[in-house]
Design an enzyme around this catalytic site. Sequence first.
Site, PDB file in Angstrom:
ATOM      1  CE  LYS A   1      -1.930  -0.168   4.056  1.00  0.00           C
ATOM      2  NZ  LYS A   1      -1.205  -2.242   4.704  1.00  0.00           N
TER       3      LYS A   1
ATOM      4  NE  ARG B   1      -3.421  -0.889   9.955  1.00  0.00           N
ATOM      5  CZ  ARG B   1      -3.136  -0.519   9.352  1.00  0.00           C
ATOM      6  NH1 ARG B   1      -2.751   1.276   8.983  1.00  0.00           N
ATOM      7  NH2 ARG B   1      -1.488  -1.266   9.182  1.00  0.00           N
TER       8      ARG B   1
ATOM      9  NE  ARG C   1       7.027  -3.338   5.837  1.00  0.00           N
ATOM     10  CZ  ARG C   1       5.895  -2.748   5.702  1.00  0.00           C
ATOM     11  NH1 ARG C   1       6.003  -2.623   4.513  1.00  0.00           N
ATOM     12  NH2 ARG C   1       5.888  -2.836   7.272  1.00  0.00           N
TER      13      ARG C   1
ATOM     14  NE  ARG D   1       6.514  -0.970  10.232  1.00  0.00           N
ATOM     15  CZ  ARG D   1       5.662  -0.398   9.488  1.00  0.00           C
ATOM     16  NH1 ARG D   1       5.808   0.515   8.579  1.00  0.00           N
ATOM     17  NH2 ARG D   1       4.420  -1.160   9.725  1.00  0.00           N
TER      18      ARG D   1
ATOM     19  NE  ARG E   1       1.901  -4.540  11.491  1.00  0.00           N
ATOM     20  CZ  ARG E   1       2.620  -3.846  10.227  1.00  0.00           C
ATOM     21  NH1 ARG E   1       4.268  -4.752  10.694  1.00  0.00           N
ATOM     22  NH2 ARG E   1       2.385  -2.885   9.647  1.00  0.00           N
TER      23      ARG E   1
HETATM   24  P1  AMP Z   1       1.266   0.433   9.422  1.00  0.00           P
HETATM   25  O1  AMP Z   1       2.331   1.558   8.536  1.00  0.00           O
HETATM   26  O2  AMP Z   1       0.461   0.973   8.023  1.00  0.00           O
HETATM   27  O3  AMP Z   1       1.261  -1.065   8.560  1.00  0.00           O
HETATM   28  O4  AMP Z   1       0.834   0.868  10.176  1.00  0.00           O
HETATM   29  C1  AMP Z   1       1.159   0.540  11.683  1.00  0.00           C
HETATM   30  C2  AMP Z   1       0.875   0.800  12.503  1.00  0.00           C
HETATM   31  O5  AMP Z   1      -0.279   1.882  13.329  1.00  0.00           O
HETATM   32  C3  AMP Z   1      -0.589  -0.272  12.536  1.00  0.00           C
HETATM   33  O6  AMP Z   1       0.246  -1.422  12.856  1.00  0.00           O
HETATM   34  C4  AMP Z   1      -0.783  -0.211  14.051  1.00  0.00           C
HETATM   35  O7  AMP Z   1      -0.503  -0.615  15.362  1.00  0.00           O
HETATM   36  C5  AMP Z   1      -0.758   1.527  13.522  1.00  0.00           C
HETATM   37  N1  AMP Z   1      -2.041   2.348  12.804  1.00  0.00           N
HETATM   38  C6  AMP Z   1      -2.116   2.712  11.743  1.00  0.00           C
HETATM   39  N2  AMP Z   1      -3.237   2.409  10.953  1.00  0.00           N
HETATM   40  C7  AMP Z   1      -4.056   2.512  11.735  1.00  0.00           C
HETATM   41  C8  AMP Z   1      -5.677   2.968  11.862  1.00  0.00           C
HETATM   42  N3  AMP Z   1      -6.291   3.292  10.524  1.00  0.00           N
HETATM   43  N4  AMP Z   1      -6.318   1.878  13.025  1.00  0.00           N
HETATM   44  C9  AMP Z   1      -5.610   2.125  13.817  1.00  0.00           C
HETATM   45  N5  AMP Z   1      -4.111   1.785  14.018  1.00  0.00           N
HETATM   46  C10 AMP Z   1      -3.611   1.660  13.058  1.00  0.00           C
END
Ligand code: AMP
Length: 213
Positions: free
Chosen positions: A13, A88, A123, A156, A167
Amino acid sequence: MNIIFLGAPGAGKGTQAEKVSEKYNIPAISTGAIIRSAIKNGSPMGLAAKQYTDAGALVPDEVVIGIIKERLAFEDCQNGFILDGFPRTVPQAQALDAMGVCIDLVISLEVSDETIIERMSGRRVCDKCGASYHVLYNPSADGKTCDKDGTTLTLRRDDQPEVVKDRLLTYHTQTEPIKDYYAGTGKLKLIEGVGGVEEISALVYGIIDGQGE
Ligand code: AMP
């Protein structure tokens, strides 16, 4: 055009959102990046969010909805935006509707769990600017530091295999139902998110250009 990218963590994404952002000159908004930056700065929101992200769990809806509400009010969103990692959950999607935000396109990048696990372990990210690379599929020029600012790339904490499994479970139980939420609107488009970055981008651009006609 207002676009949502859906997909499991590691589906690509962020990479596709950045490419669309450059091509169509609209901002790509990543709630994950905003949260990581808040954690790094030690802000109250960051401190509250850290326990969730470290565990591979979702940050509470009201927190991320607040983040998005603030961000979408910025001037640069007036001609369109891309949401990467939001919504999400179904309540987050409903919150966008309640804000009066019109979504034109929801692009879901479909990738199997096995591929996701393989991808995430390779990654590497830049802690400074948030750029994302992959040791095999999208390496930085020297494989170790960020092409944009020379910062040493890292894995990360939430890309560690055991956290990735949590996740993915979170994705299947809480995020995937969003597809049903948008399915009836005709705005949901599924793309096989496997292959070269440029190949997938070409499919994405085709959908966006088709939508604008
Ligand atoms: P990402 O970089 O998009 O994978 O987000 C990393 C982490 O941030 C996720 O595993 C969640 O803990 C938190 N996070 C990001 N976006 C959201 C969302 N829309 N709702 C809830 N938690 C989020």
